[in-house]
Design a protein around this motif. Sequence first.
Motif, PDB file in Angstrom:
ATOM      1  N   GLN A 167       0.808  -1.216   0.000  1.00 54.06           N
ATOM      2  CA  GLN A 167       0.000   0.000   0.000  1.00 54.06           C
ATOM      3  C   GLN A 167       0.849   1.278   0.000  1.00 54.06           C
ATOM      4  OE1 GLN A 167      -3.440  -0.062  -0.200  1.00 54.06           O
ATOM      5  NE2 GLN A 167      -3.311   2.148  -0.459  1.00 54.06           N
ATOM      6  N   ALA A 184       1.988   2.012  -3.396  1.00 52.83           N
ATOM      7  CA  ALA A 184       0.890   2.476  -4.245  1.00 52.83           C
ATOM      8  C   ALA A 184       0.557   3.934  -3.938  1.00 52.83           C
ATOM      9  CB  ALA A 184      -0.339   1.588  -4.025  1.00 52.83           C
ATOM     10  N   ASP A 185       0.556   4.267  -2.632  1.00 49.95           N
ATOM     11  CA  ASP A 185       0.272   5.655  -2.252  1.00 49.95           C
ATOM     12  C   ASP A 185       1.315   6.595  -2.834  1.00 49.95           C
ATOM     13  OD1 ASP A 185      -1.939   4.990  -0.882  1.00 49.95           O
ATOM     14  OD2 ASP A 185      -1.015   4.979   1.098  1.00 49.95           O
ATOM     15  N   ALA A 243       3.213   6.154  -5.443  1.00 50.71           N
ATOM     16  CA  ALA A 243       3.060   6.264  -6.894  1.00 50.71           C
ATOM     17  C   ALA A 243       1.918   7.218  -7.231  1.00 50.71           C
ATOM     18  CB  ALA A 243       2.803   4.892  -7.490  1.00 50.71           C
ATOM     19  N   LYS A 244       0.837   7.114  -6.467  1.00 50.75           N
ATOM     20  CA  LYS A 244      -0.305   7.993  -6.705  1.00 50.75           C
ATOM     21  C   LYS A 244       0.090   9.459  -6.509  1.00 50.75           C
ATOM     22  CE  LYS A 244      -3.222   9.259  -3.761  1.00 50.75           C
ATOM     23  NZ  LYS A 244      -4.187   9.364  -2.679  1.00 50.75           N
ATOM     24  N   MET A 245       0.794   9.717  -5.405  1.00 48.00           N
ATOM     25  CA  MET A 245       1.224  11.087  -5.107  1.00 48.00           C
ATOM     26  C   MET A 245       2.083  11.643  -6.236  1.00 48.00           C
ATOM     27  SD  MET A 245       0.455  12.371  -2.137  1.00 48.00           S
ATOM     28  CE  MET A 245      -0.268  11.863  -0.614  1.00 48.00           C
ATOM     29  N   PHE A 275       2.141  10.976  -9.381  1.00 47.02           N
ATOM     30  CA  PHE A 275       1.494  11.242 -10.667  1.00 47.02           C
ATOM     31  C   PHE A 275       0.362  12.255 -10.576  1.00 47.02           C
ATOM     32  CE2 PHE A 275       3.519   7.137 -11.541  1.00 47.02           C
ATOM     33  CZ  PHE A 275       4.267   7.540 -12.624  1.00 47.02           C
ATOM     34  N   LYS A 276       0.097  12.764  -9.375  1.00 49.06           N
ATOM     35  CA  LYS A 276      -0.965  13.764  -9.269  1.00 49.06           C
ATOM     36  C   LYS A 276      -0.473  15.109  -9.764  1.00 49.06           C
ATOM     37  CE  LYS A 276      -4.534  12.118  -6.733  1.00 49.06           C
ATOM     38  NZ  LYS A 276      -5.588  12.423  -5.817  1.00 49.06           N
ATOM     39  N   SER A 328      -1.232  19.847  -3.455  1.00 49.65           N
ATOM     40  CA  SER A 328      -1.651  18.585  -4.050  1.00 49.65           C
ATOM     41  C   SER A 328      -0.407  17.845  -4.514  1.00 49.65           C
ATOM     42  CB  SER A 328      -2.583  18.844  -5.232  1.00 49.65           C
ATOM     43  OG  SER A 328      -1.901  19.612  -6.189  1.00 49.65           O
ATOM     44  N   GLY A 329      -0.598  16.613  -4.880  1.00 55.81           N
ATOM     45  CA  GLY A 329       0.481  15.829  -5.458  1.00 55.81           C
ATOM     46  C   GLY A 329       1.653  15.667  -4.516  1.00 55.81           C
TER      47      GLY A 329
END
Lengths: 421, 337
Positions: free
Chosen positions: B64, B67-68, B70-72, B74-75, B239-240
């Motif tokens: 997890q 994944a978090d 990676a999400k951050m 690409f934001k 953000s991001g």
Amino acid sequence: MSIGEAPPGTSNLPIPPTPPAPRSMDLVERVGNTMTLSMGPQHPSTHGVLQVVVEISGEIVEKLEMEIGYLHTGIEKTCENLFWTQSSTGIERMDYLNPLGNALCYMLGVEKLLGVTDEIPERASQIRVLLCELSRIASHCVWLGTGGIDLGAISTFFYTFDIREDILALIEVSGGARMHPNYLRIGGVNGDLPDGFLAKLDRLIEKFPTRMRELRTLLQNNPILRDRMIDVGIIDAKDAVAWSLTGPSLRGSGIGYDIRRAYPYSGYETYEFDVPTRTEGDAYARFLVRLDEMDESMRIIRQVRKRLERPGPIMIDNPKIAQPAKETISLSMEALIHHFKIVSESFRVTPGDVYQAIESPRGELAYYIVSNGNNRPWRIRTRPASLYNLQALKLMAPKNLIADMVVMIGSLDPVFGEVDR
Amino acid sequence: MTVAHVLDLLNTVPWWLVVTVKAVIVLVIVQTVFAYSMLFERKIMAWMQLRPGPNRVGPWGLMQPAADAAKMLFKEDLTPKTADPIIYKLAPFISLICAMGAFAVIPFSESSAGIWGVADVNAGILVIFAITSIGVYGISLAGWASGSKFPLLGAVRSTAQMISYELAMTMSVIGVLILAGTTSLSGIVHAQAKVWYIIPQIFGFAIYIITAVAETNRAPFDLVEAETELVGGFHTEYSGLRFGLFFIAEYLNMITVACIATLLFLGGWNAPFGLTIVPGLIWFVLKAGLFIFMYIWLRTTLPRLRYDRLMNFGWKFLLPAATLNLMVTAAIVAVLG
């Protein structure tokens, strides 16, 4: 059949032109050295889509103005174009935390217009009371959970939603859907409670006191929570009446007015229950009143549970109102005709108007229903308890901190489906 | 090749290379610990709240954090039109660098070769307080430079809160320094070989715990980012990855204060009950982990304090109590020698 024909005694008044609405940020005038802050409609703690435009100096609210209507869906107007039997679908969606209460209020109103109030079978009323009290607990569960989140107590949400989940499961068993079952009908309920419902209800009744005890242990005497709620948002009895507060918000201010007591409906006069009342008038008093109400609702549910042992009819014995049982349609010509008539054009309701109120979890929920003798309502006007309760924020919030205003909004328990309709 | 050979070899390596390698190792480990303390928190919170928690990415949600991250990454990184762009972009780095910097002087364990850590500074505790107190600039500048109202309120709150609680926190720690007679963190741990300072300094410990929670902006003192009042507080507009940096900084600060609590009050890597068979590092991690667990427990249980009550509590109760604790400790040490 013309929809717009006014019933006797009323008339179609011309609608005056409305001036253009101001920008919401201009709603409040600046006073001295303040900052305008728009909280909402997308704000985590305005319980939906309330917009509060506040003038703050530091963190103290100087003035505020509320902007509502972001969730307006025109349900009342829609109902004017639906059959009497169809309107309840929209009406259930007004107060989405208490759909069965909404439906019940509308049904009672229509039944009163039809003049069949006394012919509703006892068992149907019992089922209605049972489901409404379950809804009350579920609704208070949502209030408690989201109120906890307002205060930063995030776990409460999951504990209360666990209880609510059991209740929604029960409602699903009874009517087929979790939130908007459309189970109540004009003249009774749609089908008897299925097998296994009562056993499931018994499990909930058994589990409930422990859960309530846990919640009270976690919250009621928590020093931080008491500090956040006691003496916050005080409304005294006089103001509460002047601002038309109802429900727990009124009873927290020391006035024990409960429609179930004052104007009983569906046989509430035959049940034993107390109306929890406190005199402090602050957010903590309203909090305790709601917690006590959950216990009282369970008390009513236990009494209904006993009465439900006895079987009986669940629908009015009047083929003009009640749909005939499905299995009789292919056997009896009469039943087929009645079924066809009710489905294709509903029934006509005696001209007149009626004001029917019930005690919703938020207070006095009422429908003012006008019929012009047609098979559709001529006008349905809601008295949403939340709308009236919410106004009191203007009385409470000035000269208080923003953090307290959040608690005050939570303590009034508004539901915006109902406020905006 | 014996150990002596290795040590000889090490002596030929220039000091800056040793320090750099050590720093990189510590940073990598600390980042991993951060990632998993986040997962740990989410899991513990979930279990306390009757739900399973992250369980989709990898077994038991072990992937997890990746994944978090990676999400951050690409934001989209948004900057509001009204923001002051340079300070707005700089602020997360100030927060993160201060949070990471503290780990430079924390000793995690010890062996015959020396301290396990980047540097053993003789004023370690002072360096940590100096570095972490700069961290408040990150938050207040972020809120100020966002050019938005909610972050501004968050920044004002955070500046007031962190400054007032830092005083009480420092005061609560001085009792330990008096007992140990040193400001070196390894020296303080050595001084606790017989008895941990949680026993003579129980009041200091209690005050430290409370102020530490407030200092790191965690529930029930998370007023800086009180989402039900101020939406996201100082990081509403972020953000991001820039939001991610604040997030990392918050957790690193939490780990830092857990490490300090372990070093100052819980005996550092000293084994309890003579269980020296378990390596000191494990003890250190366990003790710090216990502290972090307490953080999570508090967060799941308690509602948030109100801002003015928080300030009253800090100035009118914690600071006098910490001062009193310090004076009593000093008097006793002076009398008993």
